[in-house]
Design a protein around this motif. Structure first.
Motif, PDB file in Angstrom:
ATOM      1  N   UNK A 101     -60.455 -58.215  43.386  1.00 24.40           N
ATOM      2  CA  UNK A 101     -61.640 -58.917  43.869  1.00 24.40           C
ATOM      3  C   UNK A 101     -62.618 -57.985  44.587  1.00 24.40           C
ATOM      4  N   UNK A 102     -62.451 -56.695  44.428  1.00 24.26           N
ATOM      5  CA  UNK A 102     -63.208 -55.722  45.223  1.00 24.26           C
ATOM      6  C   UNK A 102     -64.720 -55.860  45.077  1.00 24.26           C
ATOM      7  N   UNK A 103     -65.194 -56.332  43.935  1.00 24.31           N
ATOM      8  CA  UNK A 103     -66.639 -56.456  43.704  1.00 24.31           C
ATOM      9  C   UNK A 103     -67.135 -57.892  43.819  1.00 24.31           C
ATOM     10  N   UNK A 104     -66.263 -58.791  44.222  1.00 23.77           N
ATOM     11  CA  UNK A 104     -66.636 -60.198  44.326  1.00 23.77           C
ATOM     12  C   UNK A 104     -67.447 -60.439  45.607  1.00 23.77           C
ATOM     13  N   UNK A 105     -68.584 -61.106  45.474  1.00 19.30           N
ATOM     14  CA  UNK A 105     -69.487 -61.313  46.611  1.00 19.30           C
ATOM     15  C   UNK A 105     -68.815 -62.084  47.744  1.00 19.30           C
ATOM     16  N   UNK A 106     -68.045 -63.107  47.400  1.00 21.75           N
ATOM     17  CA  UNK A 106     -67.350 -63.903  48.417  1.00 21.75           C
ATOM     18  C   UNK A 106     -66.351 -63.031  49.175  1.00 21.75           C
ATOM     19  N   UNK A 107     -65.612 -62.231  48.449  1.00 20.81           N
ATOM     20  CA  UNK A 107     -64.580 -61.374  49.042  1.00 20.81           C
ATOM     21  C   UNK A 107     -65.216 -60.316  49.946  1.00 20.81           C
ATOM     22  N   UNK A 108     -66.266 -59.656  49.466  1.00 23.51           N
ATOM     23  CA  UNK A 108     -66.923 -58.597  50.245  1.00 23.51           C
ATOM     24  C   UNK A 108     -67.536 -59.165  51.520  1.00 23.51           C
ATOM     25  N   UNK A 109     -68.166 -60.318  51.425  1.00 25.44           N
ATOM     26  CA  UNK A 109     -68.768 -60.945  52.617  1.00 25.44           C
ATOM     27  C   UNK A 109     -67.690 -61.291  53.635  1.00 25.44           C
ATOM     28  N   UNK A 110     -66.554 -61.774  53.161  1.00 27.36           N
ATOM     29  CA  UNK A 110     -65.420 -62.060  54.044  1.00 27.36           C
ATOM     30  C   UNK A 110     -65.011 -60.804  54.802  1.00 27.36           C
ATOM     31  N   UNK A 111     -64.904 -59.676  54.112  1.00 25.91           N
ATOM     32  CA  UNK A 111     -64.560 -58.407  54.763  1.00 25.91           C
ATOM     33  C   UNK A 111     -65.592 -58.041  55.824  1.00 25.91           C
ATOM     34  N   UNK A 112     -66.851 -58.165  55.486  1.00 26.71           N
ATOM     35  CA  UNK A 112     -67.918 -57.805  56.417  1.00 26.71           C
ATOM     36  C   UNK A 112     -67.850 -58.653  57.682  1.00 26.71           C
ATOM     37  N   UNK A 113     -67.533 -59.912  57.540  1.00 28.64           N
ATOM     38  CA  UNK A 113     -67.420 -60.797  58.699  1.00 28.64           C
ATOM     39  C   UNK A 113     -66.220 -60.423  59.566  1.00 28.64           C
ATOM     40  N   UNK A 114     -65.117 -60.060  58.932  1.00 28.82           N
ATOM     41  CA  UNK A 114     -63.931 -59.640  59.683  1.00 28.82           C
ATOM     42  C   UNK A 114     -64.206 -58.369  60.483  1.00 28.82           C
ATOM     43  N   UNK A 115     -64.802 -57.381  59.827  1.00 23.61           N
ATOM     44  CA  UNK A 115     -65.098 -56.112  60.498  1.00 23.61           C
ATOM     45  C   UNK A 115     -66.089 -56.336  61.641  1.00 23.61           C
ATOM     46  N   UNK A 116     -67.077 -57.184  61.421  1.00 23.11           N
ATOM     47  CA  UNK A 116     -68.070 -57.475  62.461  1.00 23.11           C
ATOM     48  C   UNK A 116     -67.431 -58.109  63.689  1.00 23.11           C
ATOM     49  N   UNK A 117     -66.315 -58.821  63.482  1.00 22.10           N
ATOM     50  CA  UNK A 117     -65.605 -59.460  64.589  1.00 22.10           C
ATOM     51  C   UNK A 117     -64.592 -58.523  65.253  1.00 22.10           C
ATOM     52  N   UNK A 118     -64.487 -57.302  64.767  1.00 26.46           N
ATOM     53  CA  UNK A 118     -63.620 -56.313  65.405  1.00 26.46           C
ATOM     54  C   UNK A 118     -62.195 -56.248  64.893  1.00 26.46           C
ATOM     55  N   UNK A 119     -61.893 -56.919  63.789  1.00 25.25           N
ATOM     56  CA  UNK A 119     -60.540 -56.896  63.237  1.00 25.25           C
ATOM     57  C   UNK A 119     -60.275 -55.582  62.496  1.00 25.25           C
ATOM     58  N   UNK A 120     -59.054 -55.074  62.601  1.00 25.05           N
ATOM     59  CA  UNK A 120     -58.622 -54.022  61.681  1.00 25.05           C
ATOM     60  C   UNK A 120     -58.160 -54.702  60.404  1.00 25.05           C
ATOM     61  N   UNK A 121     -58.673 -54.250  59.285  1.00 24.65           N
ATOM     62  CA  UNK A 121     -58.344 -54.841  57.990  1.00 24.65           C
ATOM     63  C   UNK A 121     -57.551 -53.826  57.164  1.00 24.65           C
ATOM     64  N   UNK A 122     -56.371 -54.228  56.742  1.00 29.33           N
ATOM     65  CA  UNK A 122     -55.508 -53.359  55.930  1.00 29.33           C
ATOM     66  C   UNK A 122     -55.306 -53.964  54.552  1.00 29.33           C
ATOM     67  N   UNK A 123     -55.531 -53.154  53.540  1.00 30.12           N
ATOM     68  CA  UNK A 123     -55.247 -53.547  52.164  1.00 30.12           C
ATOM     69  C   UNK A 123     -53.878 -53.035  51.754  1.00 30.12           C
ATOM     70  N   UNK A 124     -53.069 -53.898  51.163  1.00 31.48           N
ATOM     71  CA  UNK A 124     -51.840 -53.470  50.512  1.00 31.48           C
ATOM     72  C   UNK A 124     -52.136 -53.473  49.017  1.00 31.48           C
ATOM     73  N   UNK A 125     -52.272 -52.270  48.448  1.00 36.00           N
ATOM     74  CA  UNK A 125     -52.767 -52.117  47.090  1.00 36.00           C
ATOM     75  C   UNK A 125     -51.903 -51.160  46.291  1.00 36.00           C
ATOM     76  N   UNK A 126     -51.898 -51.334  44.966  1.00 35.39           N
ATOM     77  CA  UNK A 126     -51.141 -50.403  44.125  1.00 35.39           C
ATOM     78  C   UNK A 126     -51.915 -49.125  43.835  1.00 35.39           C
ATOM     79  N   UNK A 127     -53.135 -49.027  44.325  1.00 36.81           N
ATOM     80  CA  UNK A 127     -53.894 -47.786  44.238  1.00 36.81           C
ATOM     81  C   UNK A 127     -54.369 -47.414  42.843  1.00 36.81           C
ATOM     82  N   UNK A 128     -54.518 -48.402  41.973  1.00 31.41           N
ATOM     83  CA  UNK A 128     -54.952 -48.105  40.600  1.00 31.41           C
ATOM     84  C   UNK A 128     -56.348 -48.633  40.285  1.00 31.41           C
ATOM     85  N   UNK A 129     -56.940 -49.392  41.217  1.00 37.54           N
ATOM     86  CA  UNK A 129     -58.257 -49.977  40.991  1.00 37.54           C
ATOM     87  C   UNK A 129     -59.281 -49.322  41.912  1.00 37.54           C
TER      88      UNK A 129
END
Length: 252
Positions: A101-129
């Protein structure tokens, strides 16, 4: 369309931040199946599905009834209001593979809101995308646990190891570390070579090795041989603390 499978407040059970109180969002969908891990989940229709220990977040065919469609960022953000959380608690995005979902507008906006609120955001990813860090700079503020799949996943080499993607993420992220899932039968002379063939794309990124297993018994069976391997090679051992404590229970 973004699909959310589950959310829960617990502690981080794996990797560099083990033990950290974290709110988990598990998203549905993945670009891999990892049947080599040998975990079996029985669906409500009676079909036994083979894959990783979160196959219910990978296989939409048999588990779609648990996949919640998300159409607005606020639907994800409102999850935080369901819990009594510390200020700016860590957020972990997992799956499946959340970066589908890395390019999805809903997903990206969610990330931006989390970061703006001061949360540390960690992705658990297989590292292929891959991620476009310049177009979506919010990803530069995120942490990435690179769970690159090894041969024991039974995924093809060309699919599971993307050197350009690994380098791009490790070079641009706020923090990144490797996290490998290893069973006792895979611990041989070739394992170190396999790990090093991945590390070559980001040599300074720390390595954490964790035992394969969807149950406490499976994790324990793979733990001691893996600890000895880590001691011999200088890698960090990562427990799977959540499984060791709560066994195969979901959402803890």
């Amino acid at each position: 369309m973004v699909y959310l499978v589950e959310h829960f407040y617990s502690i981080q059970g794996e990797g560099k931040y083990v033990g950290t109180p974290s709110l988990f969002f598990r998203f549905g969908g993945c670009n891999m199946r990892c049947e080599g891990f040998g975990c079996i989940e029985k669906a409500d229709d009676g079909v036994e599905v083979l894959g990783c220990d979160t196959v219910y977040a990978v296989n939409k065919e048999h588990f779609s009834h648990t996949w919640i469609p998300i159409t607005k960022p606020q639907e994800l953000l409102s999850v935080l209001e369901l819990y009594d959380l510390p200020c700016a608690v860590d957020i972990v995005l997992t799956g499946g593979e959340p970066l589908i979902y890395a390019n999805d507008e809903v997903f990206v906006t969610f990330l931006e809101l989390l970061i703006a609120r001061g949360h540390q955001v960690t992705f658990e990813t297989n590292g292929s995308l891959n991620i476009d860090f310049e177009h979506y700079p919010v990803y530069k503020e995120c942490v990435f646990a690179l769970s690159v799949k090894l041969a024991n996943s039974k995924e093809p080499l060309s699919k599971r190891i993307r050197g350009d993607v690994i380098y791009n993420i490790a070079s641009n992220a706020k923090d990144a570390f490797f996290k490998f899932s290893i069973d006792r039968d895979s611990i041989d002379l070739a394992l170190e070579d396999e790990i090093e063939s991945i590390r070559i794309h980001s040599p300074k990124t720390k390595v954490y090795c964790m035992p394969v297993g969807g149950t406490k018994a499976e994790v324990e069976a793979n733990t001691e041989p893996l600890i000895e391997f880590c001691k011999a090679k200088g890698y960090n051992f990562s427990d799977r603390l959540h499984i060791r404590i709560w066994d195969a229970n979901k959402g803890v």
